[in-house]
Design a protein around this motif. Structure first.
Motif, short mmCIF file in Angstrom:
data_model
loop_
_atom_site.label_atom_id
_atom_site.label_comp_id
_atom_site.label_asym_id
_atom_site.label_seq_id
_atom_site.Cartn_x
_atom_site.Cartn_y
_atom_site.Cartn_z
N GLN A 146 -1.67 -32.65 -65.08
CA GLN A 146 -2.01 -31.60 -65.59
C GLN A 146 -3.04 -30.45 -64.39
OE1 GLN A 146 -2.91 -32.11 -70.00
NE2 GLN A 146 -2.91 -34.54 -69.32
N GLU A 147 -4.04 -31.01 -64.19
CA GLU A 147 -4.99 -30.03 -63.18
C GLU A 147 -3.96 -29.23 -62.17
OE1 GLU A 147 -7.45 -28.69 -63.23
OE2 GLU A 147 -8.57 -30.21 -64.16
N GLN A 148 -2.56 -30.01 -61.79
CA GLN A 148 -1.74 -29.26 -60.68
C GLN A 148 -1.29 -28.14 -61.14
OE1 GLN A 148 1.44 -32.17 -59.57
NE2 GLN A 148 2.63 -30.41 -58.11
N LEU A 149 -0.80 -28.16 -62.52
CA LEU A 149 -0.22 -26.74 -62.85
C LEU A 149 -0.73 -26.47 -63.37
CD1 LEU A 149 2.83 -26.44 -64.31
CD2 LEU A 149 1.78 -27.18 -66.28
N LYS A 150 -2.12 -26.75 -64.25
CA LYS A 150 -3.23 -25.00 -63.97
C LYS A 150 -3.50 -24.32 -63.17
CE LYS A 150 -8.28 -24.25 -65.88
NZ LYS A 150 -9.08 -24.93 -64.60
N VAL A 151 -3.50 -25.37 -61.42
CA VAL A 151 -4.15 -24.06 -60.03
C VAL A 151 -2.82 -23.75 -60.05
CG1 VAL A 151 -4.19 -24.85 -57.84
CG2 VAL A 151 -5.33 -26.48 -59.65
N LEU A 152 -1.45 -24.43 -59.98
CA LEU A 152 -0.02 -23.15 -59.94
C LEU A 152 0.42 -21.79 -61.28
CD1 LEU A 152 2.23 -26.18 -59.16
CD2 LEU A 152 1.57 -24.83 -57.63
N GLY A 153 -0.66 -22.28 -62.15
CA GLY A 153 -0.31 -21.06 -62.91
C GLY A 153 -1.69 -20.00 -62.13
N GLU A 154 -2.86 -19.83 -62.09
CA GLU A 154 -3.88 -19.01 -61.24
C GLU A 154 -2.82 -18.65 -60.08
OE1 GLU A 154 -6.67 -21.75 -61.13
OE2 GLU A 154 -6.97 -22.04 -63.16
N GLN A 155 -2.49 -19.35 -59.80
CA GLN A 155 -1.32 -18.87 -58.11
C GLN A 155 -0.55 -18.02 -59.03
OE1 GLN A 155 -0.06 -22.49 -55.93
NE2 GLN A 155 -1.88 -22.59 -55.14
N VAL A 156 0.15 -18.52 -59.57
CA VAL A 156 1.48 -17.04 -59.66
C VAL A 156 1.04 -16.90 -61.04
CG1 VAL A 156 3.42 -18.89 -58.98
CG2 VAL A 156 2.12 -18.70 -61.65
N ASP A 157 0.01 -16.25 -61.66
CA ASP A 157 -0.86 -15.75 -63.18
C ASP A 157 0.34 -15.72 -63.45
OD1 ASP A 157 -2.53 -13.83 -63.69
OD2 ASP A 157 -1.08 -11.84 -63.20
N VAL A 158 0.61 -17.12 -64.29
CA VAL A 158 1.25 -17.43 -65.44
C VAL A 158 -0.09 -18.35 -66.36
CG1 VAL A 158 3.24 -18.51 -66.71
CG2 VAL A 158 3.69 -17.08 -64.63
N ALA A 159 0.04 -17.62 -67.61
CA ALA A 159 -1.02 -18.26 -68.02
C ALA A 159 -0.23 -20.51 -68.21
CB ALA A 159 -0.99 -18.08 -70.09
N THR A 160 -1.47 -21.21 -69.01
CA THR A 160 -1.36 -22.69 -68.54
C THR A 160 -1.68 -22.83 -70.03
OG1 THR A 160 -3.16 -23.01 -67.02
CG2 THR A 160 -0.77 -23.37 -66.48
N LEU A 161 -1.64 -23.80 -70.39
CA LEU A 161 -2.19 -24.32 -71.69
C LEU A 161 -3.46 -24.81 -71.65
CD1 LEU A 161 -1.98 -24.98 -74.80
CD2 LEU A 161 -1.29 -27.31 -74.62
N PRO A 162 -4.63 -24.92 -72.20
CA PRO A 162 -5.70 -25.51 -71.78
C PRO A 162 -6.27 -26.92 -71.77
CG PRO A 162 -5.74 -23.93 -73.27
CD PRO A 162 -4.46 -23.89 -73.04
N ILE A 163 -6.34 -27.91 -71.10
CA ILE A 163 -6.44 -29.04 -71.20
C ILE A 163 -6.97 -30.09 -72.06
CG2 ILE A 163 -6.28 -31.17 -69.90
CD1 ILE A 163 -5.90 -28.87 -66.88
N ILE A 164 -6.65 -30.62 -72.67
CA ILE A 164 -7.41 -30.89 -73.49
C ILE A 164 -7.43 -33.31 -73.44
CG2 ILE A 164 -8.27 -31.89 -76.66
CD1 ILE A 164 -7.51 -29.76 -76.82
#
Ligand code: GDP
Length: 297
Positions: A146-164
């Motif tokens: 889930q962290e990996q997708l968050k980091v990628l989201g930041e790179q491509v400037d696309v929102a990711t669902l907050p992790i719970i």
């Protein structure tokens, strides 16, 4: 990719073109070499057989053999058959014709390039199609997924669902849909959990997520370097979920081409994208005509 196949076929066709007049036996000899080249490229045997039979039948016709440029005509017949083998004339587009948020569910085995491809497609949708995208990782098995997708989201400037932490995949999918609706998201990409092998638990999880999210597209990510295994994986998945297309990754590597060339014929599913590197923009829409052109040089 396709380099050695391309070299082999190039050699066969140079010989054919150089002849001027062609006899049926010349065509049959050439097709024997084409058959070997395709098998060496790791194309599935029934696919090779069908291909060679179809091409031979057309190419030994009198209208071809008696024409002014028989060699070129044979090459054209091979080209058309290759395009067909790779999925046909039309480029398979993503189907986003549904009420937003349109859901794209990404599935595949661990390490296939699923998470990377999710981010690549989100970036493409944002930049090329002007869509507002959101991504959510449903992978609760691999701690860092889930962290990996968050980091990628930041790179491509696309929102990711907050992790719970502690939520199950179906709970995350439900939350992602709610968030996407609230934020007027056009396309929601769900990155499902990978596994080392195809197993029942994985399939059940995917079906449960699909039942909740009603995906418009279900894209299977497979690694082209695994050759026939990629095609087998696609067959296993398509028996369980309604796949709408395939993303073939590592096409920048030295795969022999078998996965790309067998996928459509064996699974009936179109290859929609090709991953061509590790960077976020290293993805191409898969155009069968262009790929055939690349193979035939
Ligand atoms: P997942 O486990 O299926 O989610 O796989 P990842 O998305 O984490 O990808 C695994 C590795 O493959 C990462 O190092 C990616 O950078 C790499 N990768 C993914 N797609 C491609 C591709 O098309 N080409 C190359 N060269 N590497 C890729």
């Amino acid at each position: 990719m396709f380099d050695s196949l391309s070299d082999r076929l190039g050699g066969v066709f140079d010989k054919l073109r150089g002849r001027g007049a062609l006899k049926e036996q010349d065509v049959r000899d050439a097709m024997r070499e084409v058959r070997i080249a395709l098998l060496e490229a790791d194309v599935a045997l029934p696919v090779v057989r069908r291909f060679v039979d179809q091409v031979t039948e057309k190419a030994v016709g009198q209208s071809v053999l008696r024409s002014v440029t028989p060699g070129q005509q044979v090459v054209k017949i091979v080209n058309d058959a290759l395009v067909e083998m790779l999925g046909g004339d039309t480029t398979p587009e993503l189907d986003l014709n549904a009420a937003p948020p349109v859901v794209i569910m990404m599935v595949g085995l661990q390490g296939s390039g699923k998470t990377t491809s999710t981010a690549k497609i989100a970036k493409l949708l944002k930049e090329k199609h002007g869509k507002k995208a959101m991504m959510a990782s449903l992978d609760v098995n691999r701690p860092a997924a889930q962290e990996q997708l968050k980091v990628l989201g930041e790179q491509v400037d696309v929102a990711t669902l907050p992790i719970i932490p502690g939520q199950q995949p179906t709970e995350i999918a439900t939350r992602a849909l709610q968030a996407a609706k609230l934020q007027a998201i056009d396309v929601l990409l769900l990155d499902t959990a990978g596994r080392l092998h195809v197993d029942q638990q994985l399939m059940d999880e995917m079906k449960a997520v699909a039942a909740i999210s009603n995906p418009r597209e279900t894209l299977l990510v497979v690694d082209s370097l695994t050759g026939q295994d990629a095609v087998n994986v696609a067959q296993s998945f398509s028996g369980e979920v309604d796949l709408t297309g395939v993303v073939l990754t590592r096409m920048d590597g030295d795969a022999r081409g078998g996965a790309a060339l067998s996928m459509r014929a064996v699974t009936g599913k179109p290859i929609k994208f090709a991953g061509i590197g590790e960077k976020a923009d290293a993805i191409e829409v898969f155009h069968p005509g262009r790929v055939a052109g690349r193979i035939l040089g």
